[in-house]
Design an enzyme around this catalytic site. Structure first.
Site, PDB file in Angstrom:
ATOM      1  N   ASP A  97      71.372  26.856  51.768  1.00 17.37           N
ATOM      2  CA  ASP A  97      70.000  26.436  51.451  1.00 17.37           C
ATOM      3  C   ASP A  97      70.037  25.053  50.805  1.00 17.37           C
ATOM      4  O   ASP A  97      70.803  24.822  49.872  1.00 17.37           O
ATOM      5  CB  ASP A  97      69.333  27.419  50.495  1.00 17.37           C
ATOM      6  CG  ASP A  97      67.860  27.106  50.359  1.00 17.37           C
ATOM      7  OD1 ASP A  97      67.148  27.185  51.379  1.00 17.37           O
ATOM      8  OD2 ASP A  97      67.419  26.760  49.245  1.00 17.37           O
TER       9      ASP A  97
ATOM     10  N   PHE B 149      43.145  45.274   7.271  1.00 18.34           N
ATOM     11  CA  PHE B 149      43.089  46.571   7.956  1.00 18.34           C
ATOM     12  C   PHE B 149      43.824  47.682   7.211  1.00 18.34           C
ATOM     13  O   PHE B 149      43.754  48.839   7.582  1.00 18.34           O
ATOM     14  CB  PHE B 149      43.509  46.470   9.430  1.00 18.34           C
ATOM     15  CG  PHE B 149      44.820  45.785   9.734  1.00 18.34           C
ATOM     16  CD1 PHE B 149      46.008  46.207   9.169  1.00 18.34           C
ATOM     17  CD2 PHE B 149      44.845  44.724  10.640  1.00 18.34           C
ATOM     18  CE1 PHE B 149      47.207  45.580   9.487  1.00 18.34           C
ATOM     19  CE2 PHE B 149      46.039  44.083  10.958  1.00 18.34           C
ATOM     20  CZ  PHE B 149      47.231  44.523  10.367  1.00 18.34           C
TER      21      PHE B 149
END
Ligand SMILES: O=c1[nH]cc([C@@H]2O[C@H](COP(=O)(O)OP(=O)(O)OP(=O)(O)O)[C@@H](O)[C@H]2O)c(=O)[nH]1
Length: 650
Positions: free
Chosen positions: A88, A511
């Site tokens: 490639d 919280f």
């Protein structure tokens, strides 16, 4: 005529070239080797970003091309070739990988990028030795790559247009053929010319010699097969399934020992072991190790360029010369020019006619005020993490334990200790977390179909990045971002303009101590992993107490037992390993985070009364769980928008 003795050794082997490239066929046939051509059907679609280097991508693609042909021939013919060769070729410039242009416009943009500058051509090659036992294909892969540096001269627009009209760029990596008309574009080439054309013949012969004539005392790698006559070209090997292949398919079908790209072949391992045993000659050059040794320098160069706001200077797309950039900093040209060239080599800048401009990557993520900026994250690592890691030895030797003040105590989640931080430090942390949160927010928001919820509360929701994504996806949803007052006082500058703003409100609160806002859906993103079990139980029981029947909890976090999805492809498995490495590195300087497994998170939700716990992934790093509080009449269905429901409780 066969000049290379090793080619003679292959005379009686069944060799296949897995390529449709006429150039590769021609180059290989020059060796006198007899081989068959079977073009690969592997779809060249590997994720480029998942490879550490461009050549690793080319090598892996070459390997997958060859494996696809080996598997197909084995399955269809029940006759296995001895050797399959795949290749490639790619061109790299300014951090970009260029393959074959898809059309004339693409060819034009490729050639314009290459105009007047230097680029690299990499060809990755895989030599796959195959054998079949009990009907199963076994493969042994040898892989390598070659680099050639090519410089284009300054070319006129007219020449480029004419060249494109010649039709030559179409099937050539980078849009030019050096062996033909494209030779006119090239000022110089350093390295193997045939490598640019598509096949590094010299290196190929050397690799074969290394394989077939290993060092003394290491017997040649014997692959015993019935000699098969070499055949003629046979392009159309029948395949009932048709179509292409992908990485997962070819590896799985082969059932072979093909290793992931970049890893050593067995032959290399054996060679190294042999030379260690005998002391004959130096061991192979440890390129991977040297890259690791130097890796920190690349990070620091990136940090420094961000700190100097180099990418901001170049954001308006007017290329600037080194002297112009240096004068904006009031610095001497020399050092600045060197830093800019390093950024070019790292793929962060492009250099054309001695002027620098941002690459797409830098424009998207390194400019400080763009939507998906990671500038804040880079600055956080430069200003804090870098120093922590310089004390790594001390952190390790001191170890955890009573009175342990880990180096990273101050750097954990905002909601834990932002009260202790200066405003500037809080803002810095917010910028760092905001950049990352924005990148994953949409994937988290769409991990499940949340459209039947009408109100959501994001606990510890910081700048509201996820809240905005939720509001955008679900126009009926009202979202409350609940976070400490000292966090929320800084969030105004992070708010985008737009319709969703009306769906979002910011509410200050803690919280752990204050009552939670009413909502159908509670959201906790990357919170629980900052807390030990007792605090996690406290928080979950508060959420469970506030959550109405039919309401839900969306939990987003990293998990320690990440293995990638089921049937993970090579890419996914590698990414999971890299995430694990990142967490392990952080664990060296920060107090150990309370990392939990997916099963532990699921049990935590169940223990606090959430049922029908469904799980999916959001991007590379995050897992998302959704649990619902049973309604008295019927369970609320949970439908993932994508991904699979991995676990459902009765
Ligand atoms: O100067 C030149 N540069 C490149 C080439 C040719 O470009 C292609 C590169 O594409 P790829 O590696 O994907 O190979 P394919 O042609 O698609 O064939 P496969 O079946 O092997 O995937 C290659 O053909 C080079 O020869 C050139 O000719 N000159």
């Amino acid at each position: 005529m066969v000049l290379c003795p090793v080619i003679r050794k292959l005379q009686h082997q069944w060799v296949v070239l897995a390529s449709a490239s006429p150039r590769r066929r021609e180059i290989l046939s020059q060796t006198g080797l007899r081989f068959e051509v079977v073009p690969s059907r592997f779809k060249e679609n590997l994720q480029k970003a998942s490879f550490p280097t461009p050549h690793a991508y080319a090598v892996e693609t070459a390997k997958q091309k060859a494996l696809e042909v080996a598997c197909r021939m084995h399955q269809k013919d029940l006759r296995t070739p001895d050797i399959v060769i795949g290749a490639d070729t790619i061109v790299t410039v300014g951090g970009l990988i260029l393959e074959k242009p898809v059309d004339k416009q693409d060819a034009y943009s490729m050639l314009s990028r290459l105009n007047g500058t230097e680029h690299s051509v990499f060809t990755g090659v895989a030599i796959v030795h195959c054998c079949s036992t009990d009907g199963r294909l076994h493969t042994e892969v040898t892989e390598f790559y070659e680099e050639t540096r090519v410089r284009f001269s300054e070319l006129s627009e007219e020449l480029l247009r004419e060249y494109i009209d010649s039709g030559e760029p179409t099937d050539k990596a980078g849009g030019y053929g050096i062996q033909a008309l494209g030779g006119m574009l090239v000022e110089s080439a350093h390295g193997d010319f045939l490598n640019v054309v598509g096949f590094p013949l010299n290196r190929f012969c050397r690799e074969l010699t290394r394989l077939y004539y290993p060092p003394p005392r290491e017997g040649p790698q014997q692959l015993t097969h019935d000699p098969l006559p070499a055949l003629d070209t046979r392009d159309n090997l029948s395949d009932a399934e048709g179509g292409g292949s992908d990485a997962a398919q070819s590896q799985e079908a082969c059932g072979g020992r093909a290793e992931a790209g970049g890893e050593r072949t067995q032959a290399e391992g054996a060679q190294e072991a042999a030379s260690n045993r005998t002391g004959d000659g130096p061991p192979p050059f440890p390129i991977g190790l040297l890259e690791l040794i130097d890796g920190f320098k690349a990070s620091k160069a990136l940090f420094t360029a961000c700190k100097l706001k180099v990418f901001d200077l170049l954001k308006d797309e007017t290329p600037l010369r080194a002297s112009e950039i240096a004068s904006r900093f009031g610095a001497p040209r020399g050092g600045v020019a060197q830093l800019l060239d390093v950024c070019v080599a790292l793929g962060l800048l492009e250099k054309t006619r001695r002027a620098y401009s941002n690459t797409d990557l830098a424009s998207r993520h390194l400019v400080s005020d763009v939507e998906y900026s990671l500038h804040g994250l880079v600055m956080h690592h430069n200003d804090h993490t870098w120093n922590l890691f310089s004390h790594l030895e001390r952190a390790i030797l001191a170890g955890p334990g009573p009175g342990h003040t880990s180096l990273g105590d101050k750097a954990t989640h905002l909601s834990q200790n932002s009260r202790d931080q200066s405003k500037e430090a809080t803002l810095g942390l917010l910028r760092a977390t905001h950049g990352l949160a924005k990148l994953t927010a949409r994937q988290v928001a769409t991990a499940f179909d949340l459209s039947w919820f009408t109100s959501a509360c994001h606990l510890g929701g910081c700048t509201g990045a996820l809240a905005h994504a939720l509001a955008r996806e679900y126009p009926r949803l009202q979202v409350t971002v609940f976070d400490l007052p000292e966090v929320l006082e800084h969030v105004a500058c992070f708010q985008p303009e737009g319709r969703q703003t009306e769906q979002i409100r910011f509410l200050p609160g803690d919280f752990f101590t204050e009552s939670l806002p009413d909502a159908d859906l509670y959201v906790l993103s990357r919170i629980l992993s900052d807390w030990e079990d007792d605090k996690v139980h406290e928080l979950l029981s508060r959420i469970s107490g506030s959550c109405k029947p039919g309401g839900g909890l969306l939990l987003v976090d990293t998990v320690w037992d990440e293995e990638g999805p089921e049937n993970a492809t090579v890419d996914e498995a590698r990414r999971a390993a890299r995430n694990g490495l990142r967490r392990a590195l952080d664990g060296l300087v920060w107090p150990p985070r309370a990392q939990r497994s997916l099963a532990e998170y699921r049990r935590l939700l169940q223990r606090h009364g959430f049922r029908d716990v469904a799980e999916t992934r959001a991007g590379d790093q995050l897992h998302v769980l959704l649990g619902t509080r049973p309604s008295p009449r019927e369970a609320v269905p949970t439908r993932p928008l994508r991904g699979r429901l991995h676990c459902r409780d009765a």
